[in-house]
Design an enzyme around this catalytic site. Structure first.
Site, PDB file in Angstrom:
ATOM      1  N   HIS A  41     -14.458  -2.554  -7.238  1.00  0.00           N
ATOM      2  CA  HIS A  41     -13.124  -2.362  -7.819  1.00  0.00           C
ATOM      3  C   HIS A  41     -12.926  -3.129  -9.120  1.00  0.00           C
ATOM      4  O   HIS A  41     -11.856  -3.066  -9.715  1.00  0.00           O
ATOM      5  CB  HIS A  41     -12.056  -2.820  -6.818  1.00  0.00           C
ATOM      6  CG  HIS A  41     -11.986  -1.976  -5.581  1.00  0.00           C
ATOM      7  ND1 HIS A  41     -12.565  -2.351  -4.388  1.00  0.00           N
ATOM      8  CD2 HIS A  41     -11.420  -0.761  -5.361  1.00  0.00           C
ATOM      9  CE1 HIS A  41     -12.336  -1.422  -3.468  1.00  0.00           C
ATOM     10  NE2 HIS A  41     -11.653  -0.441  -4.034  1.00  0.00           N
TER      11      HIS A  41
ATOM     12  N   CYS B  90      -9.335  -3.861  -1.306  1.00  0.00           N
ATOM     13  CA  CYS B  90     -10.620  -4.387  -1.753  1.00  0.00           C
ATOM     14  C   CYS B  90     -11.133  -5.447  -0.777  1.00  0.00           C
ATOM     15  O   CYS B  90     -10.522  -6.503  -0.609  1.00  0.00           O
ATOM     16  CB  CYS B  90     -10.483  -4.992  -3.148  1.00  0.00           C
ATOM     17  SG  CYS B  90     -11.997  -5.774  -3.729  1.00  0.00           S
TER      18      CYS B  90
ATOM     19  N   SER C 235      -8.185  -3.470   7.942  1.00  0.00           N
ATOM     20  CA  SER C 235      -7.517  -3.910   6.711  1.00  0.00           C
ATOM     21  C   SER C 235      -6.015  -4.126   6.871  1.00  0.00           C
ATOM     22  O   SER C 235      -5.389  -4.664   5.953  1.00  0.00           O
ATOM     23  CB  SER C 235      -7.790  -2.901   5.595  1.00  0.00           C
ATOM     24  OG  SER C 235      -9.153  -2.927   5.235  1.00  0.00           O
TER      25      SER C 235
END
Length: 648
Positions: free
Chosen positions: A370, A383, A327
């Protein structure tokens, strides 16, 4: 006067001039011979007497002192130390086996060592000295000198050998030196004669290898008198060699020591960059090794231990390691989407916890999803579904182009070994590499830093520095050579819309400082040092549908080598960026829980110029944990608080 009389007079004068000229020439020759005889019999009598006794003059090369390597403050991180050694020259020794047998009565030597020395002597030219023993004690050295008449061809020498006073702190970035091998010589077209000296050491890896020519220096020479038996009688003249260049690096010895200690025994890497000029202040790979062992001749058991260690201590993970960035790559995908106009900072996507694409379900890390998420929240909460949606709209070619603009998929020019280029994949890359067309699932994986995407910790630090500044900051490792500063380029603008950069930075700020931030527990509460960052967790195994149905097995219940990699990138201060940090912990688990606190501590040390005040940490149990960690660290004097260093 009659004509005949004049001719007689002229002829007489001509003869007189010739006689006079001949006399002058004879006198000059006699004078030259006299001066030469005087030189031979008086001024150089000893030299010619030496020759008449069967002696000769030989030229011996003197190895130059290797150049020093310093940190940014002038602390020596690679230097030289006194070394007593002994060499043997076959031409002068006569019966080599007998000489070695006598030598073994003075210094300890196993049968195997003796056999290896004999084999080395056999391979070398008869006039080439071969190292017999190194790093002798003064007692051993003086005993050999006293027994010189019984040891023909043996020469005791005092010289310099490389030393690394900081031990393993700089082992990967500096590398090490070692004896010149036949393989080393085979790679050099016209090897410097000094490389054939038995005691000479050559840079093998790291900065020592990449800056070899500058650090080597120039050889000196000495004229020595050698008798008919080959024994050196006396030194006639000496010209010292020219020491190699002194290289001052951008590294900070205190920060490097702290980063190394903070990584501990993890299989990990950390990089710290000054975003204002690209200076690398720390670049640490863990576990470390002691480069002094390689200089002195590492033992078989020690080498096998390093080679067989599952944490790969000999690998420089900072520049050689290529990891799925997880991420931490989401800033790349987000900026690609913003710059292409596919989305704007307010664009929102709904995250139900997964996304079905081309018959395959791609999961978000949050099983329950989310909900509606905008650009800043997509980073704050990390997310995955937001980026799955974005990747399908923006396309892999734009994502790859942005990755390269931010320094991923680019080989950065540093004097270090085996620097990886990483991979910023696009359609052409897959076609060339695998002969296959790019699939939408490839884009979805790449959008969150998985799939084919690979980046080194160095590249992640560069990416973070560029996001923080909006400039094409590039890393540099050499600050000055022989006192002459290396120029610092004026890093150009990246050409990214400032609003889009502010959006990415805002998301990184929310990661650390908002109530939903994935790294809130690793935040800095000192307002002047407010940090922005991004967590990353990259999978090294496939999670089956059956496992998801049962519940994904936590990292701490898996074997070490099947756990996720933990990653974290950050910069600070948020409103006036100065330092960028990246940390990768192999098989560490969660980026926020494992890599985040390490990166925060290293960043705080850089900001404070030493151990930071404990008040910079949240008062939620973090301070006690940090103080416990500090108490277990073996910090060098330059890595302690300023007041402690003053007392030391």
């Amino acid at each position: 006067m009659r004509k005949s009389d004049r001719e007689i007079v002229e002829s007489s004068r001509s003869i007189t001039r010739r006689v006079l000229m001949l006399g002058v020439i004879q006198a000059a020759v006699v004078s030259v011979l006299g001066l030469k005889l005087r030189s031979m019999q008086i001024e150089h009598a000893d030299e010619y007497r030496m020759l008449s006794d069967g002696n000769s003059i030989k030229i011996r090369l003197l190895p130059p002192a290797r150049g020093l390597i310093l940190d940014r403050h002038g602390t020596i991180i690679a230097g030289n130390e006194q070394n007593y050694r002994v060499t043997l020259t076959r031409e002068e020794a006569g019966d080599v086996s007998a000489v070695i047998a006598r030598l073994r009565r003075i210094i300890p030597m196993t049968d195997r060592q003796a056999a290896e020395i004999l084999e080395e002597i056999r391979k070398r030219s008869a006039v080439t000295p071969v190292m017999v023993a190194d790093r002798l004690s003064w007692s051993e050295f003086s005993s050999i000198a006293l027994n010189a008449p019984a040891l023909p061809g043996v020469t005791p020498e005092s010289g310099l050998s490389r030393s690394y006073p900081r031990g393993g702190d700089f082992s990967h970035v500096l590398g090490y030196v070692g004896p010149v091998s036949d393989y080393d010589l085979s790679k050099i077209e016209n090897p410097d004669p000094v490389l054939r000296l038995p005691e000479f050491q050559l840079g093998k890896v790291g900065m020592e290898a990449k800056l070899e020519e500058a650090l080597r220096g120039k050889a000196g020479a000495r004229r020595v008198e050698v008798n008919s038996a080959g024994r050196e009688m006396r030194e006639l003249s000496r010209q010292e060699g020219q020491q190699g260049a002194t290289v001052q690096t951008t590294l900070d010895a205190g920060l490097q020591n702290f980063a190394t200690q903070r990584l501990g025994e993890e299989s990990a890497a950390a990089v710290v960059i000054d975003v204002t000029n690209g200076d690398i202040l720390a670049i640490s790979s863990s576990p470390v090794f002691d480069p002094n062992k390689f200089v002195r001749g590492i033992s078989g058991p020690d080498y096998r231990m390093l080679m067989n260690h599952d944490h790969r201590p000999l690998a420089d993970k900072t520049v050689q390691g290529a990891y799925p960035p997880g991420s931490t790559f989401k800033m790349v995908t987000l900026l690609a989407g913003l710059e292409s106009g596919v989305i704007n900072p307010g664009s929102r996507f709904f995250c139900p916890g997964s996304l079905q694409v081309a018959g395959r379900k791609f999961h978000c890390w949050s099983r329950g999803g989310h909900g509606m998420v905008d650009a800043v929240q997509s980073l704050e909460r990390s997310c995955d579904v937001y980026y799955y949606e974005l990747a399908q709209r923006v396309g892999i070619d734009r994502i790859a182009a942005m990755a390269r603009k931010l320094g991923i998929g680019v080989k950065h020019d540093l004097p270090m070994s085996a620097i990886t280029e990483g991979i910023a994949p696009d359609r052409a890359w897959k076609r060339e590499r695998y002969g296959q067309e790019w699939q939408v699932g490839d884009s979805i994986n790449a959008s969150i830093g998985q799939g084919y995407v690979l980046a080194s910790p160095l590249q992640l630090a560069v990416m973070t520095a560029r996001v923080a500044t909006g400039r094409a900051v590039s890393p540099r490792l050499v600050k000055a050579i022989d006192g002459v500063p290396e120029p610092v380029p004026e890093w150009p603008e990246l050409g990214i819309n400032p609003l889009h950069l502010r959006t990415a930075r805002g998301g990184m700020d929310a990661v650390m400082n908002s109530s939903h931030g994935t790294a809130r527990r690793a935040r800095i509460i000192a307002p002047e040092w407010q940090m922005a960052g991004k967590t990353g967790t990259s999978q090294v195994r496939n999670i089956t549908a059956a496992e998801r149905a049962r519940g994904v097995i936590s990292n701490d219940q898996l074997p070490w080598n099947r756990r996720d990699h933990a990653l974290f990138v950050c910069f600070a201060p948020f409103d006036r960026p100065r330092y960028a940090v990246s940390v990768v912990v192999e098989h560490g688990g969660g980026g926020g829980a494992v890599a985040g606190p390490i990166a925060r501590d290293i960043l705080l040390y850089a900001l404070a110029g030493g151990l930071p005040p404990i008040s910079a940490y949240p008062d939620d149990g973090t301070r006690a944990k940090v103080q416990e960690i500090w108490s277990k660290m073996n910090l060098a004097p330059s890595a302690r608080p300023a007041e402690t260093r003053a007392k030391a």
